[in-house]
Write a protein that holds these residues in place. Structure first.
Motif, short mmCIF file in Angstrom:
data_model
loop_
_atom_site.label_atom_id
_atom_site.label_comp_id
_atom_site.label_asym_id
_atom_site.label_seq_id
_atom_site.Cartn_x
_atom_site.Cartn_y
_atom_site.Cartn_z
N ASN A 1 0.86 -1.18 0.00
CA ASN A 1 0.00 0.00 0.00
C ASN A 1 0.90 1.23 0.00
O ASN A 1 1.47 1.61 1.03
CB ASN A 1 -0.90 0.00 1.24
CG ASN A 1 -2.04 0.98 1.14
OD1 ASN A 1 -2.99 0.77 0.42
ND2 ASN A 1 -1.94 2.07 1.90
N VAL A 2 1.05 1.85 -1.16
CA VAL A 2 2.04 2.92 -1.36
C VAL A 2 1.47 4.28 -0.96
O VAL A 2 0.26 4.47 -0.92
CB VAL A 2 2.48 2.94 -2.84
CG1 VAL A 2 3.54 4.00 -3.11
CG2 VAL A 2 3.02 1.58 -3.24
N GLY A 3 2.35 5.24 -0.69
CA GLY A 3 1.95 6.63 -0.47
C GLY A 3 1.50 6.95 0.93
O GLY A 3 1.00 8.04 1.20
N HIS A 4 1.70 6.03 1.87
CA HIS A 4 1.19 6.22 3.23
C HIS A 4 2.04 7.24 3.98
O HIS A 4 3.25 7.12 4.09
CB HIS A 4 1.21 4.88 3.97
CG HIS A 4 0.31 4.83 5.15
ND1 HIS A 4 0.76 4.98 6.44
CD2 HIS A 4 -1.03 4.66 5.25
CE1 HIS A 4 -0.26 4.90 7.28
NE2 HIS A 4 -1.35 4.69 6.58
N LEU A 5 1.37 8.27 4.52
CA LEU A 5 2.06 9.32 5.27
C LEU A 5 1.96 9.13 6.77
O LEU A 5 2.80 9.62 7.52
CB LEU A 5 1.49 10.69 4.89
CG LEU A 5 1.67 11.12 3.43
CD1 LEU A 5 0.96 12.45 3.19
CD2 LEU A 5 3.15 11.23 3.09
N GLY A 6 0.93 8.43 7.20
CA GLY A 6 0.72 8.22 8.63
C GLY A 6 -0.65 7.63 8.85
O GLY A 6 -1.52 7.66 7.98
N PRO A 7 -0.88 7.05 10.04
CA PRO A 7 -2.16 6.38 10.31
C PRO A 7 -3.33 7.36 10.42
O PRO A 7 -3.20 8.45 10.96
CB PRO A 7 -1.90 5.66 11.64
CG PRO A 7 -0.79 6.43 12.28
CD PRO A 7 0.06 6.94 11.17
N ASP A 8 -4.45 6.93 9.89
CA ASP A 8 -5.72 7.63 10.08
C ASP A 8 -6.53 6.76 11.03
O ASP A 8 -6.82 5.60 10.72
CB ASP A 8 -6.44 7.78 8.74
CG ASP A 8 -7.80 8.44 8.87
OD1 ASP A 8 -8.29 8.61 10.01
OD2 ASP A 8 -8.39 8.77 7.84
N PRO A 9 -6.91 7.25 12.21
CA PRO A 9 -7.67 6.43 13.16
C PRO A 9 -8.94 5.84 12.57
O PRO A 9 -9.41 4.79 13.03
CB PRO A 9 -7.98 7.42 14.29
CG PRO A 9 -6.94 8.47 14.19
CD PRO A 9 -6.64 8.60 12.73
N ALA A 10 -9.50 6.48 11.54
CA ALA A 10 -10.72 5.98 10.92
C ALA A 10 -10.43 4.85 9.93
O ALA A 10 -11.37 4.26 9.40
CB ALA A 10 -11.45 7.11 10.20
N CYS A 11 -9.16 4.57 9.68
CA CYS A 11 -8.77 3.52 8.73
C CYS A 11 -7.84 2.52 9.41
O CYS A 11 -6.75 2.20 8.90
CB CYS A 11 -8.08 4.14 7.51
SG CYS A 11 -9.10 5.30 6.59
N ASP A 12 -8.26 2.05 10.55
CA ASP A 12 -7.44 1.14 11.37
C ASP A 12 -7.52 -0.28 10.81
O ASP A 12 -8.39 -1.06 11.17
CB ASP A 12 -7.93 1.19 12.82
CG ASP A 12 -7.06 0.34 13.74
OD1 ASP A 12 -5.92 0.01 13.34
OD2 ASP A 12 -7.52 -0.01 14.84
N LEU A 13 -6.57 -0.60 9.91
CA LEU A 13 -6.52 -1.90 9.25
C LEU A 13 -5.08 -2.42 9.29
O LEU A 13 -4.15 -1.67 9.61
CB LEU A 13 -6.97 -1.78 7.78
CG LEU A 13 -8.40 -1.29 7.53
CD1 LEU A 13 -8.58 -0.96 6.06
CD2 LEU A 13 -9.41 -2.33 7.98
N ASP A 14 -4.91 -3.68 8.94
CA ASP A 14 -3.56 -4.25 8.84
C ASP A 14 -2.99 -3.92 7.47
O ASP A 14 -2.97 -4.75 6.56
CB ASP A 14 -3.62 -5.77 9.06
CG ASP A 14 -2.23 -6.41 9.02
OD1 ASP A 14 -1.22 -5.68 9.06
OD2 ASP A 14 -2.16 -7.65 8.93
N LEU A 15 -2.54 -2.69 7.31
CA LEU A 15 -2.04 -2.22 6.02
C LEU A 15 -0.63 -2.74 5.74
O LEU A 15 0.21 -2.81 6.65
CB LEU A 15 -2.04 -0.69 5.98
CG LEU A 15 -3.40 -0.02 6.14
CD1 LEU A 15 -3.25 1.50 6.19
CD2 LEU A 15 -4.34 -0.43 5.00
N VAL A 16 -0.39 -3.09 4.49
CA VAL A 16 0.92 -3.60 4.06
C VAL A 16 1.74 -2.40 3.62
O VAL A 16 1.57 -1.89 2.52
CB VAL A 16 0.76 -4.61 2.91
CG1 VAL A 16 2.10 -5.21 2.53
CG2 VAL A 16 -0.22 -5.71 3.29
#
Length: 363
Positions: free
Chosen positions: A317-332
């Motif tokens: 999952n590219v382009g991630h800048l930081g966690p969004d509490p509303a998108c709490d998933l096991d992101l790769v």
């Protein structure tokens, strides 16, 4: 659970996007996290708020690109087999419809079937971003029920000025040159070329790349362009796909999410949390590398999901800048992972509240 009369298998596939030509180029780009966004050179973006998309430099016309992927996906079929195989096609419409009084989508589809030696066009899907995935669900249902012995599904979109202008005017496009699914500070989606084709046949008809083990479709009818905040329609679509596949949430090893880097990502995250609970699988959105291909997105993402399942890998999952509490998933996020299951899920959503889920199993 009663065994279906026929299991639906994918026996051929092909794809073209800004990641390159050929199915393996799609997988390589998705696993490497090689985002393909850059300035649009295909048409003038002067005066636009955003000037970036994921486009293939040497792309031909949509008719030529669709012809190429269908020919490649059907390489294992004889002339006689093609002549008895219908085409299901997902497109926005005839590329010249706004510039010609005689250009029709039906005519475009008939010409495409004739160019590739197929029996004709059974259906044309213009249902926005779920066009390709809806066509696959219909094809799999026909195979499973014994109503068809073989179906070709193709879908395509090449970034063009009209849709680009609409998304730009609606401030839906990311203004920082990157699509950032599920990330904090995400600013919108970016469009991308997506042209793909798959062949579906009964399991065992010939060498199988993957099984379409389940599918689901549902509408939430919440808003014209915004999904239900709790992802109600997506929940029903995913649950239907798992039910048809005869598996539970804990059996899924990867989800290729619809997420495009827009506000709706949080609704999808809510849906996935609701379906999977504590058994959250790894999640990524390959739109983060190839962009949003509108009518072509669902089929391109299915191709990548099938190839990733075959390889036993989970894309980044590219382009991630930081966690969004509303998108709490096991992101790769840090690199591709090894898949823990042969089952993978790809989901899509469209304006109007349409949701689809396709469950595939590597073999």
């Amino acid at each position: 659970m009663t065994e279906p009369p026929h299991r639906a298998a994918i026996t051929g596939l092909a794809a073209v996007s800004a990641l390159g030509r050929g199915a393996q180029a799609q997988l390589a780009g998705a696993l490497a996290g090689a985002a393909a966004f850059g300035p649009v050179r295909r048409f003038d973006t002067g005066g636009r708020r955003v000037a970036d998309a994921a486009t293939l430099a040497d792309a031909g016309t949509l008719a030529d690109e669709l012809t190429g992927v269908i020919e490649e996906a059907c390489a294992g079929l004889s002339t006689a087999e093609r002549a008895e195989t219908p085409l299901l096609l997902g497109v926005h419409g005839h590329p010249d419809a706004g510039r010609s009084t005689t250009a029709t989508t039906a005519g475009f589809a008939r010409d495409l079937a004739a160019r590739t030696g197929l029996a004709g066009v059974a259906r044309i899907y213009t249902c926005a971003c779920v066009s390709g995935s809806t066509a696959v669900a219909d094809a799999a249902a026909e195979i499973r029920d014994g109503r068809s012995g073989r179906v070709v599904v193709a879908a395509g979109y090449l970034v063009e000025p009209d849709q680009f202008a609409l998304f730009d005017a609606g401030r839906a496009l990311a203004n920082d040159g990157a699509a950032r699914p599920f990330s904090s500070c995400r600013s919108g989606l970016l469009l991308g070329d997506a042209v793909s084709a798959v062949v579906l046949e009964p399991f065992g008809a010939r060498e199988t790349l993957a099984e379409v083990a389940g599918w689901g479709r549902a509408g939430d009818a919440h808003h014209v362009v915004r999904p239900d905040p709790e992802g109600a329609g997506m929940v029903r679509a995913v649950e239907a796909a798992l039910r048809r596949g005869g598996i539970g949430p804990a059996d899924v090893g990867y989800v290729n999410a619809n997420a495009s880097g827009a506000d709706g990502d949080s609704a999808e995250a809510a849906a996935l949390r609701r379906v999977f609970g504590a058994a959250q699988p790894p999640v990524s959105s390959t739109k983060s590398v190839h962009g949003h291909g509108l009518e072509g997105s669902g089929l391109l993402e299915l191709v990548i999901t099938v190839l990733a399942a075959q390889a036993g890998k989970v894309p980044v999952n590219v382009g991630h800048l930081g966690p969004d509490p509303a998108c709490d998933l096991d992101l790769v996020l840090d690199g591709p992972r090894n898949a823990a299951s042969p089952y993978a899920l790809t989901v899509n959503a469209a304006f109007g509240g349409a949701n689809t889920a396709l469950l595939v199993r590597s073999v």
